[in-house]
Design a protein around this motif. Structure first.
Motif, PDB file in Angstrom:
ATOM      1  N   ALA A  27       0.841  -1.206   0.000  1.00  0.00           N
ATOM      2  CA  ALA A  27       0.000   0.000   0.000  1.00  0.00           C
ATOM      3  C   ALA A  27       0.871   1.249   0.000  1.00  0.00           C
ATOM      4  O   ALA A  27       1.853   1.337   0.737  1.00  0.00           O
ATOM      5  N   GLN A  28       0.523   2.204  -0.828  1.00  0.00           N
ATOM      6  CA  GLN A  28       1.238   3.474  -0.918  1.00  0.00           C
ATOM      7  C   GLN A  28       0.762   4.374   0.229  1.00  0.00           C
ATOM      8  O   GLN A  28      -0.244   5.068   0.104  1.00  0.00           O
ATOM      9  N   LEU A  29       1.452   4.332   1.345  1.00  0.00           N
ATOM     10  CA  LEU A  29       0.993   4.986   2.566  1.00  0.00           C
ATOM     11  C   LEU A  29       0.998   6.508   2.496  1.00  0.00           C
ATOM     12  O   LEU A  29       0.057   7.156   2.955  1.00  0.00           O
ATOM     13  N   ILE A  30       2.040   7.066   1.934  1.00  0.00           N
ATOM     14  CA  ILE A  30       2.181   8.523   1.918  1.00  0.00           C
ATOM     15  C   ILE A  30       1.468   9.119   0.710  1.00  0.00           C
ATOM     16  O   ILE A  30       0.646  10.032   0.858  1.00  0.00           O
ATOM     17  N   SER A  31       1.734   8.607  -0.468  1.00  0.00           N
ATOM     18  CA  SER A  31       1.140   9.192  -1.673  1.00  0.00           C
ATOM     19  C   SER A  31      -0.373   9.025  -1.712  1.00  0.00           C
ATOM     20  O   SER A  31      -1.067   9.874  -2.282  1.00  0.00           O
ATOM     21  N   ARG A  32      -0.914   7.976  -1.095  1.00  0.00           N
ATOM     22  CA  ARG A  32      -2.370   7.795  -1.044  1.00  0.00           C
ATOM     23  C   ARG A  32      -2.965   8.387   0.226  1.00  0.00           C
ATOM     24  O   ARG A  32      -4.137   8.220   0.495  1.00  0.00           O
ATOM     25  N   ARG A  33      -2.113   9.048   0.994  1.00  0.00           N
ATOM     26  CA  ARG A  33      -2.516   9.753   2.217  1.00  0.00           C
ATOM     27  C   ARG A  33      -3.184   8.846   3.251  1.00  0.00           C
ATOM     28  O   ARG A  33      -4.091   9.262   3.963  1.00  0.00           O
ATOM     29  N   ILE A  34      -2.699   7.612   3.309  1.00  0.00           N
ATOM     30  CA  ILE A  34      -3.143   6.711   4.372  1.00  0.00           C
ATOM     31  C   ILE A  34      -2.559   7.196   5.692  1.00  0.00           C
ATOM     32  O   ILE A  34      -3.203   7.147   6.729  1.00  0.00           O
ATOM     33  N   ILE A  35      -1.311   7.679   5.614  1.00  0.00           N
ATOM     34  CA  ILE A  35      -0.702   8.331   6.774  1.00  0.00           C
ATOM     35  C   ILE A  35      -0.285   9.742   6.367  1.00  0.00           C
ATOM     36  O   ILE A  35       0.116   9.976   5.231  1.00  0.00           O
TER      37      ILE A  35
END
Length: 80
Positions: A27-35
């Motif tokens: 999962a793309q945590l930063i680019s998908r703004r999960i975190i």
């Protein structure tokens, strides 16, 4: 800790700081703004505690925290 157990611990920790988010190992945590920046700091603090490592400010880079797999690789470079 074996790599798979490190990855499982990373996934659990990410899910803790991003409740309700669907988080897979790539999962793309930063680019998908999960975190976001605040949850990233929380994630770093939890990882430091859980894995008994120190993460320097200069090591908090998107490349190290973009995916759970990247986090596992980063932790591996720190001896985990």
């Amino acid at each position: 800790m074996a790599e798979d157990s490190v990855l499982q611990a990373v996934l659990a920790t990410v899910r803790e700081v991003a409740p309700g988010a669907e988080v897979s190992e790539d999962a793309q945590l930063i680019s998908r703004r999960i975190i976001d920046s605040l949850s990233l700091l929380s994630l770093v603090a939890l990882l430091e505690e859980q894995f008994s490592v120190t993460v320097r400010d200069s090591e908090i880079l998107p490349a190290h925290f973009e995916t759970p797999l990247a986090i596992r690789a980063f932790l591996k470079s720190k001896g985990c």
